[in-house]
Write an enzyme that holds these catalytic residues in place. Structure first.
Site, PDB file in Angstrom:
ATOM      1  N   HIS A   1      50.416  38.370  41.582  1.00 32.00           N
ATOM      2  CA  HIS A   1      48.973  38.109  41.531  1.00 32.00           C
ATOM      3  C   HIS A   1      48.683  36.726  40.998  1.00 32.00           C
ATOM      4  O   HIS A   1      47.691  36.108  41.354  1.00 32.00           O
ATOM      5  CB  HIS A   1      48.281  39.100  40.598  1.00 32.00           C
ATOM      6  CG  HIS A   1      48.484  40.509  40.995  1.00 32.00           C
ATOM      7  ND1 HIS A   1      47.776  41.089  42.006  1.00 32.00           N
ATOM      8  CD2 HIS A   1      49.340  41.440  40.537  1.00 32.00           C
ATOM      9  CE1 HIS A   1      48.178  42.336  42.145  1.00 32.00           C
ATOM     10  NE2 HIS A   1      49.126  42.571  41.276  1.00 32.00           N
TER      11      HIS A   1
ATOM     12  N   HIS B   1      44.021  30.141  32.638  1.00 34.51           N
ATOM     13  CA  HIS B   1      43.525  30.893  31.492  1.00 34.51           C
ATOM     14  C   HIS B   1      44.525  30.794  30.357  1.00 34.51           C
ATOM     15  O   HIS B   1      45.682  31.182  30.517  1.00 34.51           O
ATOM     16  CB  HIS B   1      43.360  32.375  31.839  1.00 34.51           C
ATOM     17  CG  HIS B   1      42.383  32.625  32.930  1.00 34.51           C
ATOM     18  ND1 HIS B   1      42.295  33.822  33.594  1.00 34.51           N
ATOM     19  CD2 HIS B   1      41.441  31.825  33.471  1.00 34.51           C
ATOM     20  CE1 HIS B   1      41.337  33.750  34.494  1.00 34.51           C
ATOM     21  NE2 HIS B   1      40.812  32.550  34.454  1.00 34.51           N
TER      22      HIS B   1
ATOM     23  N   THR C   1      40.061  40.213  33.949  1.00 39.68           N
ATOM     24  CA  THR C   1      39.668  40.172  35.357  1.00 39.68           C
ATOM     25  C   THR C   1      40.501  41.101  36.225  1.00 39.68           C
ATOM     26  O   THR C   1      40.339  41.128  37.432  1.00 39.68           O
ATOM     27  CB  THR C   1      39.798  38.730  35.890  1.00 39.68           C
ATOM     28  OG1 THR C   1      41.132  38.299  35.626  1.00 39.68           O
ATOM     29  CG2 THR C   1      38.815  37.816  35.202  1.00 39.68           C
ATOM     30  N   THR C   2      41.420  41.815  35.615  1.00 42.50           N
ATOM     31  CA  THR C   2      42.192  42.822  36.346  1.00 42.50           C
ATOM     32  C   THR C   2      42.157  44.100  35.514  1.00 42.50           C
ATOM     33  O   THR C   2      41.828  44.052  34.327  1.00 42.50           O
ATOM     34  CB  THR C   2      43.657  42.383  36.541  1.00 42.50           C
ATOM     35  OG1 THR C   2      44.210  42.014  35.283  1.00 42.50           O
ATOM     36  CG2 THR C   2      43.751  41.219  37.509  1.00 42.50           C
TER      37      THR C   2
END
Ligand SMILES: *[C@@H]1O[C@H](CO)[C@@H](O)[C@H](O)[C@H]1NC(C)=O
Ligand SMILES: *[C@@H]1O[C@H](CO)[C@@H](O)[C@H](O)[C@H]1NC(C)=O
Ligand SMILES: *[C@@H]1O[C@H](CO)[C@@H](O)[C@H](O)[C@H]1NC(C)=O
Length: 328
Positions: free
Chosen positions: A86, A135, A214-215
């Site tokens: 990812h 990030h 965010t996941t």
């Protein structure tokens, strides 16, 4: 008020062929994911600084965050570049010394543990879209409600600029695993000069808001602080990143079986190892080199912007801007 970062993630934004839909599941403590039900999710659209400056609220200078990172230097076996399918994630296996004073809402001490680059939590602005975001994930301990550790994320945006490669990315890009499940070590002496991704201290302007992972499990209550000045990334670097984390159709050369599902699953756990303290064992130890893969889609990890739900986005103006404004 010193602190240390946890990890780096690189997140890609555009060309999400199948934006992530995170409907059901439970986190490590058995709580259901809040990806669909949460009201303070990330990413969000962020208004231009000019708009925020005139109409929005500000982080006052005395409450602003100060970032001071030393270089992350590898000894050949202690800085990992991970392709988890990812994102590209950087983790270090040594006590990395940095001094970040997170100033919102109070002055928590914080410890960073790693850095992922995502393709999934882009920051968009009206009429401007940044294709990649880094990030820097930190853990904060010294707030009363954070004794077990709260997460905060510092975001660095990347702007696609035709031209030469961004040299700050070379250590990572030169060692980026192109297959899901692969981990490369930065070679001895290779350095990630983290603070160089930021403007000079007096020129740092950022926005702060309350958001989420965010996941999955999309846990909320994360302080997001995003530096408004983007770093450049060349088309060549961007394409390499997209190929590395693109959705691939993999075939086990020996057995001719499509093999994309299993490694995919494993490394999702890996991604959240630090963040969620998941202990899920990797059930399928698969040698990524045993597969032949073809990229069939880019940006699998893209997540759409989420409703703001009247959250405040605060603007922290830079010292140099405030000084020049005070002169006039
Ligand atoms: C590199 O650092 C790791 C973690 O600090 C350590 O375990 C290892 O022995 C070091 N390797 C060398 C070659 O110095
Ligand atoms: C943060 O990291 C430092 C150095 O690794 C460590 O000494 C300190 O105890 C950590 N702080 C917290 C609150 O865990
Ligand atoms: C994946 O590759 C196999 C074998 O080459 C092929 O038969 C299949 O159609 C491909 N699937 C997709 C979704 O591209």
């Amino acid at each position: 008020m010193a602190s240390t970062p946890l990890l780096l993630l690189l997140c890609l934004g555009v060309l999400g062929i199948q934006g992530c839909v995170f409907k059901e599941g439970v986190d490590a403590t058995g709580k259901p994911w809040v990806c669909m039900s949460g009201t303070r999710q990330s990413p969000i659209n962020v208004p231009w600084s000019g708009v925020l400056d005139h109409k929005g609220s500000h982080v006052q200078p005395q409450h602003q965050t100060h970032w001071h990172y030393s270089d992350l230097v590898s000894n050949g076996s202690n800085v990992e570049v991970i392709n988890n399918g990812h994102t590209i994630q950087i983790e270090w296996l040594y006590a990395y010394d940095s001094n970040v004073q997170i100033a919102v809402p109070v002055n928590p001490n914080e410890n960073t543990t790693s850095i992922p680059f995502w393709s999934c939590a882009p920051m968009t602005r009206p009429s401007k879209y940044y294709p990649l975001e880094m990030h820097i994930v930190h853990r904060v301990y010294d707030l009363p409600s954070c004794s077990a550790g709260c997460l905060t994320v510092t975001g660095i945006l990347f702007n696609l600029v035709a031209g030469s490669d961004n040299p700050l990315l070379s250590a990572i890009w030169d060692n980026m695993p192109m297959r899901e499940g692969q981990i490369n070590y930065l070679p001895e002496g290779a350095a990630i000069r983290l603070e160089k991704f930021f403007p000079a201290p007096e020129d740092r302007e950022y926005v702060a808001y309350s958001g989420s992972l965010t996941t999955p499990p999309c846990s909320e209550g994360l302080l997001w602080q995003v530096i408004t000045k983007p770093q450049p990334i060349s088309p060549k670097q961007w394409n390499q990143y997209r190929r590395a984390i693109g959705l691939k159709n993999c075939t086990d050369a020996a057995h001719e079986t499509p093999a994309s599902e299993e490694p995919h699953h494993d490394h999702h756990h890996r991604l959240h190892r630090h963040l969620l303290e998941e202990t899920a064992p990797a059930e399928h130890h698969t040698d990524p080199n045993a597969y032949t893969c073809e990229v069939i889609a880019y940006g699998e990890n893209y997540r759409n912007t989420q409703p703001t739900n009247r959250r405040k986005v605060k603007l922290a103006l830079s010292k140099s801007y405030l000084d020049s404004r005070n002169k006039h």
